[in-house]
Scaffold this motif. Structure first.
Motif, PDB file in Angstrom:
ATOM      1  N   UNK A 164     -57.398   0.069  -6.659  1.00  0.00           N
ATOM      2  CA  UNK A 164     -57.184   0.153  -5.077  1.00  0.00           C
ATOM      3  C   UNK A 164     -56.028  -0.589  -4.741  1.00  0.00           C
ATOM      4  N   UNK A 165     -54.879  -0.892  -5.474  1.00  0.00           N
ATOM      5  CA  UNK A 165     -53.862  -1.420  -5.262  1.00  0.00           C
ATOM      6  C   UNK A 165     -53.005  -0.516  -4.338  1.00  0.00           C
ATOM      7  N   UNK A 166     -52.312  -1.126  -3.411  1.00  0.00           N
ATOM      8  CA  UNK A 166     -51.363  -0.242  -2.518  1.00  0.00           C
ATOM      9  C   UNK A 166     -49.960  -0.284  -2.809  1.00  0.00           C
ATOM     10  N   UNK A 167     -49.200   0.527  -2.377  1.00  0.00           N
ATOM     11  CA  UNK A 167     -47.660   0.421  -2.387  1.00  0.00           C
ATOM     12  C   UNK A 167     -47.305   0.016  -1.084  1.00  0.00           C
ATOM     13  N   UNK A 168     -46.703  -0.960  -1.164  1.00  0.00           N
ATOM     14  CA  UNK A 168     -46.100  -1.703   0.190  1.00  0.00           C
ATOM     15  C   UNK A 168     -44.568  -0.967   0.605  1.00  0.00           C
ATOM     16  N   UNK A 169     -44.826  -0.448   1.750  1.00  0.00           N
ATOM     17  CA  UNK A 169     -43.638   0.207   2.222  1.00  0.00           C
ATOM     18  C   UNK A 169     -43.087  -0.679   3.503  1.00  0.00           C
ATOM     19  N   UNK A 170     -41.843  -0.782   3.533  1.00  0.00           N
ATOM     20  CA  UNK A 170     -41.322  -1.216   4.877  1.00  0.00           C
ATOM     21  C   UNK A 170     -40.618  -0.009   5.482  1.00  0.00           C
ATOM     22  N   UNK A 171     -40.773  -0.113   6.815  1.00  0.00           N
ATOM     23  CA  UNK A 171     -40.216   1.100   7.698  1.00  0.00           C
ATOM     24  C   UNK A 171     -39.464   0.584   8.990  1.00  0.00           C
ATOM     25  N   UNK A 172     -38.345   0.674   8.778  1.00  0.00           N
ATOM     26  CA  UNK A 172     -37.377   0.187   9.907  1.00  0.00           C
ATOM     27  C   UNK A 172     -36.227   1.052  10.326  1.00  0.00           C
ATOM     28  N   UNK A 173     -35.806   0.866  11.554  1.00  0.00           N
ATOM     29  CA  UNK A 173     -34.739   1.508  12.055  1.00  0.00           C
ATOM     30  C   UNK A 173     -33.318   0.915  11.566  1.00  0.00           C
ATOM     31  N   UNK A 174     -32.264   1.546  12.219  1.00  0.00           N
ATOM     32  CA  UNK A 174     -30.947   0.989  11.805  1.00  0.00           C
ATOM     33  C   UNK A 174     -30.727  -0.317  12.194  1.00  0.00           C
ATOM     34  N   UNK A 175     -31.228  -0.561  13.546  1.00  0.00           N
ATOM     35  CA  UNK A 175     -31.009  -1.619  14.191  1.00  0.00           C
ATOM     36  C   UNK A 175     -31.468  -3.047  13.489  1.00  0.00           C
ATOM     37  N   UNK A 176     -32.559  -2.799  12.824  1.00  0.00           N
ATOM     38  CA  UNK A 176     -33.176  -3.665  12.258  1.00  0.00           C
ATOM     39  C   UNK A 176     -32.761  -3.889  10.677  1.00  0.00           C
ATOM     40  N   UNK A 177     -32.320  -2.589  10.201  1.00  0.00           N
ATOM     41  CA  UNK A 177     -32.184  -2.605   8.801  1.00  0.00           C
ATOM     42  C   UNK A 177     -30.581  -3.075   8.263  1.00  0.00           C
ATOM     43  N   UNK A 178     -29.578  -2.628   9.328  1.00  0.00           N
ATOM     44  CA  UNK A 178     -28.251  -2.995   9.326  1.00  0.00           C
ATOM     45  C   UNK A 178     -27.920  -4.325   9.882  1.00  0.00           C
ATOM     46  N   UNK A 179     -28.670  -4.681  10.902  1.00  0.00           N
ATOM     47  CA  UNK A 179     -28.486  -6.060  11.610  1.00  0.00           C
ATOM     48  C   UNK A 179     -29.582  -7.094  11.405  1.00  0.00           C
ATOM     49  N   UNK A 180     -30.356  -7.098  12.315  1.00  0.00           N
ATOM     50  CA  UNK A 180     -31.286  -8.184  12.510  1.00  0.00           C
ATOM     51  C   UNK A 180     -32.085  -8.600  11.280  1.00  0.00           C
ATOM     52  N   UNK A 181     -32.569  -7.307  10.642  1.00  0.00           N
ATOM     53  CA  UNK A 181     -33.506  -7.758   9.400  1.00  0.00           C
ATOM     54  C   UNK A 181     -32.627  -7.750   7.860  1.00  0.00           C
TER      55      UNK A 181
END
Ligand SMILES: Cc1ncc(C[n+]2csc(CCOP(=O)(O)OP(=O)(O)O)c2C)c(N)n1
Ligand code: SF4
Ligand SMILES: [Mg+2]
Lengths: 309, 302
Positions: B101-118
């Motif tokens: 029952x393990x799950x694959x963990x997915x982060x989903x983010x836009x460029x604003x977060x991915x290239x910048x804040x995150x």
């Protein structure tokens, strides 16, 4: 106080229309309140904006529930339940619809208690070249109908709000606004200010109660998956893709893979089907189909059922 | 590593499991990529979604997903992914969650977060070798709030905060990820489903930090008719402005080398965010500058 509601789709410029009209009221010395109202939905989804205008400071807040005037960007919205165009209308309400169908016919069809005026969209607005043109038409018509905004006030109002769009856009919009204003002269002043509302008459909105789990879990639980399918985004559509099955070569993947909304299903025999309850009408399928088996038609207004609610 | 199963278009998933009825724009290129990716990921996933357009997908009680979903602040998708991965690992170690029952963990983010804040949180998560798949849909701006410029906005593009054309340069997020030596990183685009599916399939089989960076043509923010989303995506690949590539075991491979490359202006002139480069007068210098940057990139590709 004038209480005015604008109904359109995201992208049709209803927010701009509300800005323009309130600027015109302001230039005539009114206090104004002007707000667009939309959810997380995007371009194409029904939205509304509202304007309050009064000689006295405005203390009332929230969405307008006793509209004196309602302006509708196009007649496909009337029967769209999520647009809520006919919400809380009463015998004092004036409804202006951009439509080729005359107002009397609409009044009869909808068994509408107040006045309905049909205003055909000017040729320029219909060309779809400049979205704000619908805003200008709504603004001009509203200014004409309330009877307290002078014709010459429209120019500074548009100019102040649209400066950044440049001279040619301003000129085009001004022309549309003035012609809508002039077209409304037979009805000038037919919209009357509504009186003060009392707290006793306040009707709360239709809340949806969200059940919470107990605090050890402390969050709403989703018991069902893909519940978004209950939302009929098909109502956003202004154009409809259709598959010509005699040309479809049953490739089994192109349109259904590229449809961003998962709204094209393929049968085991490789025949694609468009789910019109959810298709938003983006027309990507039409653009990508190799044998050009998909064509487009203007979306028909929903069938007429019952009268005003 | 074993061969993938997706060899031709015929192997692409025919069942589309991302629910319909989402509130994203008609013709959204980000959703176009996400639905293709999600068909491959399947239901046993938990999505950690940084604030952006995609967070309007799952507003209770509505969700297009078939598994769990968590909303985080713009900077925190990778941190949220760490927390969930840790929680799953603890539950499994304690025998409270069966391994199957393990799950694959997915982060989903836009460029604003991915290239910048995150970026800082993401960098740290890669460094900790977090087992997660990071999906960035890059619509080259803060789409959800009305397309302000982000660290992914290309030079010259008009946004609501760069009316005369953006002065900054688009950051190279793929190179930043690659510099962390993750197990896998790839660029994709919804307009190239086979290339996308092969890469996603590969990413799913690996463990560790993985990036799928999807260019996401955005009709609303870029200014074009929604039906052109796929065409614009194809042009982005053919003119070379969006290179399709992957990083694996320390090696960088271009999965598509456009030959010949079409002039970049064929891509630019379809979008109103670049209209000021063509009207009222053609800004030949700016167009040549964008072309030169693309040419320079490809001149370094062996
Ligand atoms: C720290 C923080 N600042 C600002 C916001 C407001 N905000 C919500 S979504 C968004 C834009 C995000 O842009 P991007 O990550 O590119 O995603 P997109 O909206 O383009 O899908 C902003 C600025 C926020 N949620 N958190
Ligand atoms: S603004 Fe752009 S990225 Fe956001 S939902 Fe609309 S099309 Fe998609
Ligand atoms: Mg973005």
């Amino acid at each position: 106080m004038f209480r005015i509601r604008f109904h359109g789709r995201g992208g049709q410029g209803m927010k701009t229309a509300a800005n323009l009209l309130s600027r015109a009221f302001f230039l005539e010395g009114y206090e104004i309140q002007d707000a667009p109202r939309y959810g997380s939905e995007r371009r194409g989804a029904p939205i509304f904006a509202y304007v309050r205008a009064d000689r006295e400071p405005i203390l009332e807040r929230g969405a307008i529930t006793r509209p004196d005037l309602i302006l509708v960007a196009d007649d496909s919205l009337i029967h769209n339940p999520s647009a809520g165009v006919l919400q809380n209308v009463n015998s004092r309400t004036v409804l202006l619809i951009h439509s080729e169908v005359p107002g009397e016919v609409w009044k009869d069809r909808l068994q509408f208690p107040g006045t309905i005026i049909g205003l055909p969209l000017s040729a320029v607005a219909r060309s779809g070249a400049q979205i704000p043109v619908v805003s200008a038409s709504c603004t001009g018509a509203a200014a004409g109908l309330v009877g307290v905004i002078r014709r010459e006030t429209l120019e500074p109002a548009l100019r102040e709000e649209l400066t950044r769009l440049g001279e040619s856009v301003i000129a085009q919009n001004l022309e549309t606004a003035l012609s809508a204003y002039d077209a409304m002269q037979p009805y000038a002043g037919c919209v009357k200010e509504g009186g003060a509302l009392s707290a006793e008459d306040y009707a709360p909105p239709d809340w949806i109660e969200i059940p919470y789990e107990d605090s050890t879990i402390s969050a709403p639980v989703i018991y069902r998956t893909a519940t978004s399918e209950q939302i009929q985004t098909g109502l956003w559509r202004t154009r409809r893709p259709l598959i010509d099955y005699s040309h479809c070569n049953r490739c089994s993947w192109v349109c259904s893979t590229f449809c961003p909304d998962s709204a094209i299903h393929v049968d085991p025999d490789r025949t694609p089907h468009i789910d019109y309850e959810h298709c938003k009408g983006c027309m990507i399928c039409l653009a990508v189909c190799p044998p050009h088996a998909i064509y487009m038609e203007k979306e028909q207004p929903a069938p007429i059922e019952g009268g005003a609610r | 590593m074993s061969e993938g199963t997706i060899k031709s278009m015929k192997n692409l998933p025919q069942e589309h499991i991302l629910g319909e009825g989402t509130s994203l724009c008609a013709g959204c290129g980000g959703l176009g990529a996400l639905h293709q990716i999600y068909d491959l990921l399947g239901e046993k996933t938990v999505i950690v979604n940084a604030a952006g357009c995609m967070t309007s997908l799952a507003i209770y009680p509505y969700t297009p997903f078939r598994g769990s979903w968590l909303y985080t602040a713009m900077a925190s998708a990778a941190s949220g992914a760490q927390g969930i991965r840790d929680a799953l690992d603890v539950l499994i170690a304690q025998g409270r969650l069966p391994t199957e029952d393990d799950l694959t963990v997915i982060a989903l983010a836009g460029d604003g977060s991915s290239y910048g804040m995150g970026l800082s949180a993401t960098s740290a998560a890669i460094e900790r070798n977090l087992d997660f798949l990071y999906i960035c849909y890059d619509n080259e701006g803060y789409g959800n709030t009305g397309q302000q410029f982000s660290a992914a906005t290309p030079w010259g593009a008009r946004t609501t905060t760069s009316r005369g054309g953006h002065h900054g340069k688009k950051k190279d997020l793929f190179a930043i990820w690659a510099a962390h030596h993750p197990v896998y990183a790839a660029t994709v685009i919804g307009a190239e489903p086979l290339d996308l599916a092969r890469k996603v399939e590969k990413a799913i089989r690996l463990r560790g930090p993985r990036l799928i960076l999807a260019m996401a043509p955005c009709p609303t923010g870029w200014g074009y008719d929604p039906q052109e989303t796929v065409e614009i995506g194809r042009l982005a690949v053919r003119c070379g402005i969006w290179p399709l590539k992957e990083y694996e075991e320390g090696r960088l491979t271009h999965t598509r080398i456009p030959q010949p490359r079409i002039p970049v202006e064929e891509y630019l002139q379809k979008q109103s965010r670049f209209r000021h480069l063509f009207k009222p007068e053609r800004n030949a210098e700016a167009i040549a500058h964008i072309q030169a940057e693309v040419d320079r990139y490809w001149s370094n590709v062996a």
